[in-house]
Every structure is written in C-alpha cells, then in structure tokens.
Enzyme design. Sequence first.
Site, mmCIF file in Angstrom:
data_model
loop_
_atom_site.group_PDB
_atom_site.id
_atom_site.type_symbol
_atom_site.label_atom_id
_atom_site.label_comp_id
_atom_site.label_asym_id
_atom_site.label_seq_id
_atom_site.Cartn_x
_atom_site.Cartn_y
_atom_site.Cartn_z
ATOM 1 N N LYS A 231 0.841 -1.200 0.000
ATOM 2 C CA LYS A 231 0.000 0.000 0.000
ATOM 3 C C LYS A 231 0.880 1.255 0.000
ATOM 4 O O LYS A 231 1.865 1.323 0.737
ATOM 5 C CB LYS A 231 -0.905 -0.029 1.235
ATOM 6 C CG LYS A 231 -1.955 1.081 1.313
ATOM 7 C CD LYS A 231 -2.806 0.868 2.552
ATOM 8 C CE LYS A 231 -3.906 1.917 2.696
ATOM 9 N NZ LYS A 231 -4.736 1.678 3.899
ATOM 10 N N SER B 34 -9.559 1.303 3.073
ATOM 11 C CA SER B 34 -8.802 2.098 2.132
ATOM 12 C C SER B 34 -7.714 1.327 1.396
ATOM 13 O O SER B 34 -7.127 1.834 0.442
ATOM 14 C CB SER B 34 -8.146 3.263 2.888
ATOM 15 O OG SER B 34 -7.210 2.796 3.843
ATOM 16 N N SER C 134 -9.630 -0.835 7.278
ATOM 17 C CA SER C 134 -9.002 -0.708 5.975
ATOM 18 C C SER C 134 -8.206 -1.888 5.445
ATOM 19 O O SER C 134 -7.925 -1.940 4.262
ATOM 20 C CB SER C 134 -8.119 0.540 5.963
ATOM 21 O OG SER C 134 -8.896 1.700 6.159
#
Length: 501
Positions: free
Chosen positions: A97, A172, A196
């Site tokens: 990420k 996310s 997330s």
Amino acid sequence: MVTSCTSRKEGAVIALQEVQELTIQNIHHLLQTGELSVRELVQAYLARIEQFDQQGPAINAVIQVNPLALKAADELDAARRRGDACGLLHGIPVLVKDNIETAGLETTGGSLSLAGYIPQQDAFLISRLKQAGAVILAKTNLHEFAIWGETVSSMLGQTLNPYDLTRSPGGSSGGTGSAVAANFGAVGIGTDTVNSVRSPSSANCLMGVKPTLGLVSRTGIIPYSLNQDTAGPMTRCVADAAAVLSVIAGYDSADSATADCRTKEPVNYSAYLNNEGLRGKRLGVVRNFFGKDPIHSEVNAVMATALQQLADQGATLIELTLPWTADFLISDVSLHQYDFREHLEAYLEGLGDQVSVHSIADILASGKYHPGISDTLNRAGQLSQRGDEYARRVRLRQEIISTTQELLDNQRLDALVFPHQKRLVVPVGQPQLDRNGVLGAVTGFPAFTVPAGFSQPTATAPLGVPVGIEFVGRPWAEPDLFAITYAFEQATSVRKPPLVK
C-alpha cells in the site's frame, strides 16, 4: 496452481495463468526444485500487471511498479545458487500500500500533494520483509491518505473490484486487495485504522489480518490515527498471512506502541495452522452486527451457511448482543478523525524539505488532492485532541475495551464473529456503509477477516460478490485466530480467483 512448470527451461517465460493462486509454499517448492526462478516469477507478475491493470479490465490498482524488482530477483537467485540461507519469504513478490515508505520508491499516500516524495529509508516492516527475502514488487492505490473506504485517489483515481468491475474494492487498502485478488503479486500489505485491511479483504475474497495494536510497527507509515493505526497482511490463503505476520511482527524502538513485543518471544504463526483448529472453540455470534433489511439478505444468507460450517467443525456458537452498534462506535467512540490532523502534520513536519506540504492547510492550498476528501480535510482543522469531546471518547473507548474483554472472559469465548460488512461492497460512486470493523479498531484487539462465500452471480459479477466473515479475539490471541480461520478455510474452500481477462 502451477501445472506446467516441470519441463520449463531456465529463462523461459511463464504463462500468465501459471501464477494464478500460487501460495508461498508453492513458490518455495518450485524454487527449491529448480522448476522456477525468482526472476521468472517476478516477470510473470509484472506481465499480469501490464495486461490487466491499465488494459483489459483496467483494474487500476497499481500506482507504480518497482523498477528494481528484477534486480532484487536476480540477487535472490544468485544467493540460492551460492547456497546462502534463504529467509522465510525468499523470492516472494509483495504488493505494498502506497502509504508505507519504501526506499527508492515514491510514497504518496495516494495524494498528488506528496507526488515526488522518495524515502531514503524503508519503513520498519518493509525492512523486515526484505530481510526475509521478499521482493517489493509494486506500490498500490488506496483511498487518499487512507481516509475513506472506496479506494479513490488523486494519484490514480478509482480502483475497481475484479469480481465485479461496477463495484468498489472496499478500502482504504483496496489497491492491495484488488491486486492480490487478481494475482498481480504473491501477497500484499495494507494498513488499518477502522476497517481498511479487512474491508477490501472481505470484498476481494482474501484473508485480511488486523493484528493486536502494537504487534506491528508503524514507523515509516503515513499516519491517520496512531491510537488505531496498524498494518497487516492481505493474502489469498491463511497460511500466507501467517508467514507474512511472522516476519513483520515485533519490537521497534522507534514505535513505543510495540514496547510489549520487547519481552515476547517471536512467534511462528504457521505453527498454529491446524485442520482441527475449530474443535472445542467457543464463538460469540454478535447478532446486532447483522443487518435486518432486504439489502442485507445476501450477506445474511452467506453468513447462515458459514455459521453452520463453524458448528460442523466443532465450534460452539453463543448468540449475543453487544451494548453498542458498529455505527455508534464509529460516530461516537473512534478517535481517528480527531487524531488525523495532529498525527499527519507531525509526520509531514518530520519530512522537512523533502515535501512541499507540512499541514492540512498546505494540502488544501495546493489543490493537489481528490475532491472527495475535501470535506474531511476541512473538518480536520476543526477537530482536536484537546477538549471535552476527545476526553469523553478516550474514556468511552476504555470502557468498551474493558467491557469487550469481560465479555470474552465471562462467556469463555475464543472470539467474536460477525460479517465484516452487513451488505455487499457498494457500487462505484457510493459510500461504504454497514461495516463492522470498528470493533477491532477501537479496542485494538486482533481482527481477522476470511472469505465466507459469494452472493448470487449476476451479469457484472459472474462468480458473485465476495462476502467476508470477521473474527475478533483477545489482545495477542493471533495464534488462536489463525487456528480458527485456517480450520474454517480448509473446511470450506471458499476462495475462487476472479475471472480477470
């Protein structure tokens, strides 16, 4: 699974389908037998990214590939030929990420306001991955600054769900979720403040681990709320998540939250993977984390089957109702929005002249952010860690931690269980609703999400939309949760790759 590697000559090109659903164990077997090299493996994943991320279904999950990935692969192949000791993740390509600092690669948090920031040092967990022999393959999209749950950013735009291209991948960490699901890499790393890691794991038929707060260092991760932030594995099977967590967990002198790890022995979580891991377990089914409306019916149907499967594998299910709803925990307890400005600005200040923005006001003035986070950025300037409201939340959060611990103890429960999301992951353009991950977030307790099943197939979702089941345990109970989720996975075999073509 790889089925045609046995006759491959060194340097041959792997067909795109040959890396479908490879596990760490599969990869290591092929490396050990000489049927595969790390270079070949990395090339195959890069080819899948090339073919499917911006072309074909255009999943739009990868912000950048690592230009040095093949060099790293060659070094690992050379080390194996020399007979050097190979780490637990030797040759394993990892998708990361893009709010996690990776030396030599941009780390943007998905925001154009941080475009061009190239860290000189790795985040603590990235250094752990590299020491274990992993290859950092690519940086993945996220909801900008990890703010919401749909995975849209000014750096890359909207990431799509490979199971249904009309839907969000959750968030996310949705870029990691979509990319791992679509077999763009072997395993992935996400971060979790409220939902997330687990939201995109649920939406993409993955195993997602939010560890006990303090088990994994946050050094080098762009913060949202250090009271709730953590990082964790996102993988296609439970065994891979256990291997990755074994590598990234542990004490970091630069992150005081990991202080308890200093006196704990390193854990090999793979040792707890047991087909009989559900036998004798007591699981609390949190009924007020289930929906009651027609829009919740498909998730409820999947969950009914999953709960029966848990019982069939020897678990005892105890029906219960918590004294609060997930919506209340988000709106009245979670600290993330109150922490955001001060924690992010402290991080930006620490970057000095490496970046041009050092405050929320600077980001707003730059105009280099997705308009979808405008309200959050503006509101962040009005919220503070100082004042009665923040103090009230801190007190209530502690009460909820104590109450949850007492419930687990008094009922002799090994975990709480519920759907991660009461409804299917939403279509692109809609906000994520009805998510339950906040319980693990506000308590800091470990929370694992694992595939539970699929909704009914539709024209846009030929396999159906994935549904994830979540397990929340006591602090430091990751071994128990791995035993539970592995036994469930082995008994149900839910995971199916998306029809990416």
